[in-house]
Design a protein around this motif. Sequence first.
Motif, PDB file in Angstrom:
ATOM      1  N   ASP A 148      -5.685  -1.243  -5.224  1.00 49.74           N
ATOM      2  CA  ASP A 148      -4.501  -2.143  -4.670  1.00 49.74           C
ATOM      3  C   ASP A 148      -3.922  -3.022  -5.530  1.00 49.74           C
ATOM      4  O   ASP A 148      -2.468  -2.962  -5.326  1.00 49.74           O
ATOM      5  N   LYS A 149      -4.248  -3.236  -6.719  1.00 44.93           N
ATOM      6  CA  LYS A 149      -3.551  -4.362  -7.518  1.00 44.93           C
ATOM      7  C   LYS A 149      -4.303  -4.286  -9.018  1.00 44.93           C
ATOM      8  O   LYS A 149      -5.224  -3.432  -9.247  1.00 44.93           O
ATOM      9  N   THR A 150      -3.578  -4.912  -9.822  1.00 42.08           N
ATOM     10  CA  THR A 150      -4.212  -5.100 -11.268  1.00 42.08           C
ATOM     11  C   THR A 150      -4.539  -6.507 -11.310  1.00 42.08           C
ATOM     12  O   THR A 150      -3.758  -7.471 -11.184  1.00 42.08           O
ATOM     13  N   HIS A 178       1.526  -2.426 -10.249  1.00 42.47           N
ATOM     14  CA  HIS A 178       2.880  -2.301  -9.333  1.00 42.47           C
ATOM     15  C   HIS A 178       3.962  -2.829 -10.354  1.00 42.47           C
ATOM     16  O   HIS A 178       5.319  -2.883  -9.873  1.00 42.47           O
ATOM     17  N   ASP A 182       1.763  -5.364 -15.221  1.00 48.02           N
ATOM     18  CA  ASP A 182       0.665  -5.027 -14.937  1.00 48.02           C
ATOM     19  C   ASP A 182      -0.238  -3.856 -15.752  1.00 48.02           C
ATOM     20  O   ASP A 182      -1.384  -4.225 -16.263  1.00 48.02           O
TER      21      ASP A 182
END
Length: 253
Positions: A148-150, A178, A182
């Motif tokens: 989903d993310k960093t 994103h 990131d």
Amino acid sequence: MKATSVKLRNIELGSGRPKLAVPVTGKTEADILSQIEDVKAAKADVVEWRIDYFDGVQDADKLTATGQKIRAALGEMALLTTFRTASEGGELPLSDDDYFKLCQTVVDGGYTDALDVERYHDEAAVRQAVKAAHAKNVVVIMSNHDFDKTPATTDIIRRLSDMVAVGADVAKVAVMPHSVEDVLTLLTATNQARQTLSQPLITMSMGDLGKVSRIAGEVFGSSLSFATVGAASAPGQISLDHLKGEIDDLKLS
């Protein structure tokens, strides 16, 4: 801190250029053995058998029999065996109890050189899986994936350190970027973690934005990169033929 290299048959993680692993994702034994011949011909360093794709994964006898055929087919090429749970990007949901039973089945099978153990399960069960692997001289590559993310730099370093603390021989984190920032976060965290941890690290920023992290491991401190011969098993993987040249071009003299 100078990383202690970890030996997998005839290669060393944490020494020299990043080694190259190719995932094998066949559903049937015949598909798997066919893919392995392609990977051998392409001269990867490590085969990662993604058993979450295998239709016999929950039949212990079938899993072991196929694993032993893979071992015979690989000769001296190193084998990493991975069940990636659905919550971390894998193909199959599995209860924690079943996941750790499966880890034990793999270790008992006598065919793998390394076992992927996901960090964020029950800590006592994780430690027991590490102990069982080490009892059979199987290297533990401990992992965590965030699709989903960093996370922040400090969080990535904490996760890697946490893996080492519970007995990982190699600590692996993969994150989703994103933004360019990131990707820089992942690379910064890798560089900082290798200065305090003696175990080899594997890190990557996924997707197209993160491809640079799959190439520049020797510069920043990641010891293994995952490439493709045929189908990819994660977003952003680069073909083995291309990745070999790109990593050689970035070799530190």
